[in-house]
Design a protein around this motif. Structure first.
Motif, mmCIF file in Angstrom:
data_model
loop_
_atom_site.group_PDB
_atom_site.id
_atom_site.type_symbol
_atom_site.label_atom_id
_atom_site.label_comp_id
_atom_site.label_asym_id
_atom_site.label_seq_id
_atom_site.Cartn_x
_atom_site.Cartn_y
_atom_site.Cartn_z
ATOM 1 N N THR A 229 0.960 -1.147 -0.111
ATOM 2 C CA THR A 229 -0.024 0.039 0.001
ATOM 3 C C THR A 229 0.920 1.139 -0.092
ATOM 4 O OG1 THR A 229 -0.014 0.003 2.429
ATOM 5 C CG2 THR A 229 -2.001 -1.090 1.422
ATOM 6 N N PHE A 230 0.282 2.336 -0.165
ATOM 7 C CA PHE A 230 0.963 3.670 -0.258
ATOM 8 C C PHE A 230 0.324 4.638 0.811
ATOM 9 C CE2 PHE A 230 3.422 7.069 -1.961
ATOM 10 C CZ PHE A 230 2.521 8.018 -2.084
ATOM 11 N N GLY A 231 1.099 5.476 1.678
ATOM 12 C CA GLY A 231 0.448 6.170 2.584
ATOM 13 C C GLY A 231 1.328 7.483 2.605
ATOM 14 N N ILE A 232 0.825 8.497 3.311
ATOM 15 C CA ILE A 232 1.407 9.897 3.779
ATOM 16 C C ILE A 232 1.105 9.961 5.127
ATOM 17 C CG2 ILE A 232 1.229 12.261 3.059
ATOM 18 C CD1 ILE A 232 -0.189 11.588 0.608
ATOM 19 N N TRP A 233 2.385 10.417 5.877
ATOM 20 C CA TRP A 233 2.358 10.929 7.169
ATOM 21 C C TRP A 233 2.605 12.305 7.369
ATOM 22 C CZ3 TRP A 233 6.049 12.466 10.152
ATOM 23 C CH2 TRP A 233 5.975 12.647 11.516
ATOM 24 N N SER A 234 2.125 12.733 8.530
ATOM 25 C CA SER A 234 2.663 14.409 8.654
ATOM 26 C C SER A 234 2.319 14.809 9.978
ATOM 27 C CB SER A 234 1.974 15.380 7.551
ATOM 28 O OG SER A 234 2.199 16.504 7.766
ATOM 29 N N GLU A 235 2.946 15.668 10.439
ATOM 30 C CA GLU A 235 2.691 16.358 11.842
ATOM 31 C C GLU A 235 2.003 17.609 11.338
ATOM 32 O OE1 GLU A 235 4.735 14.514 15.602
ATOM 33 O OE2 GLU A 235 6.100 16.091 14.337
ATOM 34 N N HIS A 236 1.739 18.147 10.139
ATOM 35 C CA HIS A 236 1.056 19.513 9.900
ATOM 36 C C HIS A 236 -0.370 19.546 10.463
ATOM 37 C CE1 HIS A 236 -0.336 22.726 7.673
ATOM 38 N NE2 HIS A 236 0.724 22.933 6.944
ATOM 39 N N VAL A 237 -0.364 20.602 11.597
ATOM 40 C CA VAL A 237 -1.699 20.642 12.442
ATOM 41 C C VAL A 237 -2.792 20.886 11.367
ATOM 42 C CG1 VAL A 237 -2.859 22.024 14.104
ATOM 43 C CG2 VAL A 237 -0.421 21.320 14.317
ATOM 44 N N GLY A 238 -2.505 21.768 10.340
ATOM 45 C CA GLY A 238 -3.733 22.068 9.353
ATOM 46 C C GLY A 238 -4.217 21.004 8.610
ATOM 47 N N LEU A 239 -3.136 20.195 8.118
ATOM 48 C CA LEU A 239 -3.656 18.668 7.575
ATOM 49 C C LEU A 239 -4.426 18.058 8.501
ATOM 50 C CD1 LEU A 239 -3.769 17.162 5.005
ATOM 51 C CD2 LEU A 239 -1.549 16.312 5.657
ATOM 52 N N SER A 240 -3.767 17.748 9.815
ATOM 53 C CA SER A 240 -4.551 17.134 10.854
ATOM 54 C C SER A 240 -5.996 17.535 11.013
ATOM 55 C CB SER A 240 -3.510 16.760 12.010
ATOM 56 O OG SER A 240 -2.429 16.515 11.701
ATOM 57 N N ARG A 241 -6.043 18.888 11.219
ATOM 58 C CA ARG A 241 -7.405 19.110 11.412
ATOM 59 C C ARG A 241 -8.466 18.909 10.335
ATOM 60 N NH1 ARG A 241 -5.804 24.658 14.889
ATOM 61 N NH2 ARG A 241 -5.064 23.641 16.958
ATOM 62 N N PHE A 242 -7.803 19.212 9.173
ATOM 63 C CA PHE A 242 -8.748 18.952 7.939
ATOM 64 C C PHE A 242 -9.204 17.493 7.783
ATOM 65 C CE2 PHE A 242 -9.148 17.420 3.514
ATOM 66 C CZ PHE A 242 -10.126 18.377 3.149
ATOM 67 N N ALA A 243 -8.243 16.567 8.192
ATOM 68 C CA ALA A 243 -8.684 15.296 8.326
ATOM 69 C C ALA A 243 -9.572 14.959 9.222
ATOM 70 C CB ALA A 243 -7.346 14.305 8.291
ATOM 71 N N GLU A 244 -9.578 15.413 10.383
ATOM 72 C CA GLU A 244 -10.314 15.307 11.532
ATOM 73 C C GLU A 244 -11.730 15.619 11.146
ATOM 74 O OE1 GLU A 244 -10.032 15.785 16.380
ATOM 75 O OE2 GLU A 244 -9.068 17.156 15.256
ATOM 76 N N GLU A 245 -11.922 16.921 10.519
ATOM 77 C CA GLU A 245 -13.157 17.493 10.196
ATOM 78 C C GLU A 245 -13.953 16.481 9.122
ATOM 79 O OE1 GLU A 245 -12.849 21.230 8.977
ATOM 80 O OE2 GLU A 245 -12.203 22.102 10.726
ATOM 81 N N TYR A 246 -12.986 15.984 8.127
ATOM 82 C CA TYR A 246 -13.639 15.014 7.346
ATOM 83 C C TYR A 246 -13.947 13.897 7.970
ATOM 84 C CZ TYR A 246 -14.272 12.204 3.168
ATOM 85 O OH TYR A 246 -14.730 11.389 2.261
ATOM 86 N N PHE A 247 -13.288 13.192 9.063
ATOM 87 C CA PHE A 247 -13.620 12.050 9.558
ATOM 88 C C PHE A 247 -15.113 12.535 10.583
ATOM 89 C CE2 PHE A 247 -14.150 9.704 13.613
ATOM 90 C CZ PHE A 247 -13.534 8.450 13.299
ATOM 91 N N GLU A 248 -15.448 13.679 11.211
ATOM 92 C CA GLU A 248 -16.444 13.939 12.056
ATOM 93 C C GLU A 248 -17.581 13.938 11.075
ATOM 94 O OE1 GLU A 248 -16.609 13.929 15.028
ATOM 95 O OE2 GLU A 248 -14.575 14.112 15.840
ATOM 96 N N PHE A 249 -17.372 14.156 9.732
ATOM 97 C CA PHE A 249 -18.463 14.626 8.755
ATOM 98 C C PHE A 249 -18.791 13.045 8.401
ATOM 99 C CE2 PHE A 249 -19.586 13.923 4.263
ATOM 100 C CZ PHE A 249 -20.688 14.636 4.104
ATOM 101 N N LEU A 250 -17.934 12.294 8.045
ATOM 102 C CA LEU A 250 -18.375 10.743 7.979
ATOM 103 C C LEU A 250 -19.009 10.209 9.131
ATOM 104 C CD1 LEU A 250 -15.160 9.706 5.883
ATOM 105 C CD2 LEU A 250 -17.515 10.292 5.136
#
Length: 257
Positions: A229-250
């Motif tokens: 598989t292929f993945g992307i890892w980051s500690e960018h707070v903005g990216l983390s919060r964007f992902a978190e908001e999308y998770f909450e939507f789902l």
């Protein structure tokens, strides 16, 4: 009282007089100020101020006497209650101080024109991706949000020890999976202690840790043998919060497991 306990009290912000009064009340039980003053060797001229401070800090409580004797009665709170109250106050104050620093200095930083650098790591291969997933979970301290578009019994079994560790640590763990992955008997063992929801379809998956670290999984894990598989890892707070908001939507439109 030994020096270790006294140093701990001072670390929690208590003065020598406050320590003496609290220890006195632990031994005396509910008592009026005059008796506390005599037993703690805190002068009567200072005892009321010390008692007021201890009440503010959550170490003692006060109640009025009966109609005949209107003298206030002071009593010590249980050590675990007092310490918990103090820790909450310290955490609240630290957050306030931190917000002041952010609010006051962010404009100065932005004016300097200094570019921000955030590490983004590309991860190839199942073994490397699993290693990073375990590392991310191990670093988690408060919240973990997991999205799994496709999951097998083998994969749940593989991650079960890590999830049990998070549960023991008191981490808020939520897992979102696809209906196409069901049924999963291995997940039943965890579903009693974590929050699990399902959706008709999920495109991509990942792990969000403590609102500051994100691992995005691109591709699928299928079959008995885990495929690359292929993945992307980051500690960018903005990216983390964007992902978190999308998770909450789902999560908001998903069904309970």
């Amino acid at each position: 009282m030994n020096s270790r306990v006294r140093d701990a009290f001072k670390g929690l912000g208590l003065t020598d007089y406050e320590i003496s009064v609290y220890m006195t009340l632990l031994h005396l039980g509910p008592s009026p100020a005059s008796e506390i003053s005599d037993d703690s060797n805190v002068p009567l001229s200072k005892i009321y101020e010390v008692l007021r401070k201890l009440e503010e800090k959550g170490f003692i409580q006060v109640r009025k006497g009966d109609m005949q004797h209107k003298t206030k009665i002071y009593s010590a709170l249980a050590p675990n209650e007092a310490v918990q109250f103090t820790l909450q106050n310290i955490e609240r104050e630290l957050k306030d101080f931190g917000q002041v620093v952010v609010d006051e200095l962010t404009p100065v930083y932005e004016k300097s024109g200094e570019p921000e650098y955030h590490q983004v790591t590309l991860i190839n291969g199942t073994a490397n991706l699993l290693e990073k997933a375990f590392e991310t979970l191990d670093n988690s301290r408060s919240t973990v949000l997991v999205t799994l578009p496709f999951i097998t019994e083998e994969l749940i079994t593989l991650f079960e020890p890590a999830m049990q560790m998070l549960i023991k640590r008191g981490v808020n763990l939520r897992v979102l999976i696809s209906k196409g992955s069901l049924p999963l008997s291995a997940l039943d063992r965890l579903a009693e202690r974590i929050q699990v929801r399902v959706r008709d379809a999920l495109f991509g998956g990942g792990i969000i840790s403590d609102s500051r670290e994100v691992l995005i999984i691109l591709g699928e894990i299928t079959g008995k043998d885990l495929q690359p598989t292929f993945g992307i890892w980051s500690e960018h707070v903005g990216l983390s919060r964007f992902a978190e908001e999308y998770f909450e939507f789902l999560w908001s439109s998903a069904e309970s497991y």
